[in-house]
Design an enzyme around this catalytic site. Sequence first.
Site, PDB file in Angstrom:
ATOM      1  CG  ASP A   1      57.622   5.984  23.272  1.00 15.98           C
ATOM      2  OD1 ASP A   1      58.450   6.832  23.651  1.00 15.98           O
ATOM      3  OD2 ASP A   1      57.164   5.934  22.108  1.00 15.98           O
ATOM      4  CG  ASP A   2      57.559   9.787  25.720  1.00 18.20           C
ATOM      5  OD1 ASP A   2      58.657   9.414  25.292  1.00 18.20           O
ATOM      6  OD2 ASP A   2      56.883  10.688  25.181  1.00 18.20           O
TER       7      ASP A   2
ATOM      8  CB  CYS B   1      61.835   8.418  20.734  1.00 18.79           C
ATOM      9  SG  CYS B   1      60.414   9.063  21.642  1.00 18.79           S
TER      10      CYS B   1
ATOM     11  CE  LYS C   1      58.932   5.553  19.214  1.00 14.28           C
ATOM     12  NZ  LYS C   1      58.508   6.681  20.068  1.00 14.28           N
TER      13      LYS C   1
ATOM     14  NE  ARG D   1      62.082   4.416  20.782  1.00 13.80           N
ATOM     15  CZ  ARG D   1      61.046   3.735  21.276  1.00 13.80           C
ATOM     16  NH1 ARG D   1      60.734   2.556  20.791  1.00 13.80           N
ATOM     17  NH2 ARG D   1      60.304   4.254  22.225  1.00 13.80           N
TER      18      ARG D   1
ATOM     19  CG  ASP E   1      61.689   6.087  24.792  1.00 10.14           C
ATOM     20  OD1 ASP E   1      60.984   6.445  25.758  1.00 10.14           O
ATOM     21  OD2 ASP E   1      61.448   6.440  23.616  1.00 10.14           O
TER      22      ASP E   1
HETATM   23 CA   LIG Z   1      60.112   8.272  23.978  1.00  7.99          CA
END
Ligand SMILES: [Ca+2]
Length: 527
Positions: free
Chosen positions: A12-13, A50, A107, A54, A302
């Site tokens: 994530d990031d 994000c 997540k 996804r 992502d």
């Molecule tokens: Ca993200």
Amino acid sequence: MAPPNIILVLADDLGFSDLGCYGGEIPTPALDALGRSGVRLSQFYNTARCSPSRASLLTGLHPHQTGIGVLTRPDLPHGYPGTLDPACATIAERLRAHGWTTWMSGKWHLAGDAEAPNDSWPTRRGFDRFFGTLAGCGSYYDPQTLTRQEDPAADAAGDPGFYYTEAIAAEAAGWIDEHTARGAPAPYFLYLAFTAPHWPLHAPDDAVEAQRGRFDDGWDALREKRLARMVEEGIIADGTTLSDRDPSQPAWADAGDRQWQARRMEAYAAQVQALDEGVRRVLAAVDRSGRAADTVVVVISDNGASAEELPIGTAEQFAAKDEVLRRGTRDGLPVRAGNDPTVVPGPEDTYASYGIPWANLSNTPLRKYKRWVHEGGISTPFLMSWPSGGLAERHIVHTPFQLVDVVPTLLEAAGIDDRHGIEGRSMLPALRGGDVEAVPLYWEHVGNAAIRVGRWKLVRDHPGAWELYDIEQDRTELDDRAAARPALTDELARQWQQWADRVGVLDWNAMLARYRDDGLPPQLAEE
Ligand SMILES: [Ca+2]
């Protein structure tokens, strides 16, 4: 060939060049070994944020076709539904229909309602087992919306040493060990979606301490060193020009509080290293199962590195909106939020991000960040390993692909001939050293837009004009050719619009105007 297990790892990031095998200085031995022994892509693209990423990753559709154009929240009446459309199939649903056992740890961030179980939760979108969070981000020590199946999980409450990244990996490794112990013949699909290294900068003291000194040379020198290593690794073409330091940021030599600045990046690096350790732990369970050769592992981020500075909005607005700040630590301490030197990040009572200058390092050598569809927003590492899959091992593949191509790739690897309702195409021929037909790639996020056709990329920073880059010669998007090539610019803009109309991209300005006409706040434009 035995139907393979499939492990889809999402960071994530994470920036384009954070991993060691993409030129980064953060120690990531497990991911480096995976990438170097398997296949790496130098031009794989996510969709800049994000939830849309996804949605696209799990369905093989463009985000706008899944109901999630911006984030998960009710953007109606004029925006996107903000929840995963029941009409689009997830990869978990597709694989489960063909006999795969399906698990998700981590997540989700695809449910419009993250509070009460509903049909957009992972348990109702094809996953036999779910442990993780429904929300977009939160504390690593006490994650908000932590859930097992459909019930609140109290794991953090009774464990002072709880750390979310570790918990995500431990849960998944446990499932694999249990599967092995049962002698279960069915292959499994594991979606391992870490929140690391998304802010807040949460990492235990000893983990941050282990990074001490790694970034003392500062962002300017480290960006140059990264680019040199990326060229050495073969990720970036020799001769690529490094983009300028973000114009809003000082030279490292002129930066105040450099000790605190370095500490921010050390905390971020500790989060990345924990992610690497989590992957190592899960792969160790795969090794114990004796089925490593028949296991597909894919690793992606992502979106590009995040330049979001905290607090977002005023401190009061941010505190009122953010659950972590509202409820404090598990010991009842207030949480101190914000990117200033009085908040030394890492512990549970801090809430900070690493900010623009370090995101600029994370995305070396590219421009811009998460939210934008310039190369820094959408370029991600892509690692794939599948020892029995006939991949072009120890190679870097330079063919451009994007998230919609993941589902068809995994389905082909699984031997499932089902392309119904999917936009992308399988990458496997390219990952095996062959060719695939070149097709245009497309992006849109909050008005930012792009199309890539061959070497050419047309891109827009909303509400600015179209820019045109020759990505083969100019990956860092420094030489805008739009004025020199007006016919090509117009033609690509026309193709982009045709795509946007087909997949249901909403006109960003028109949508905001409708909100203004209704006297409603333009919530879509906010974080
Ligand atoms: Ca993200």
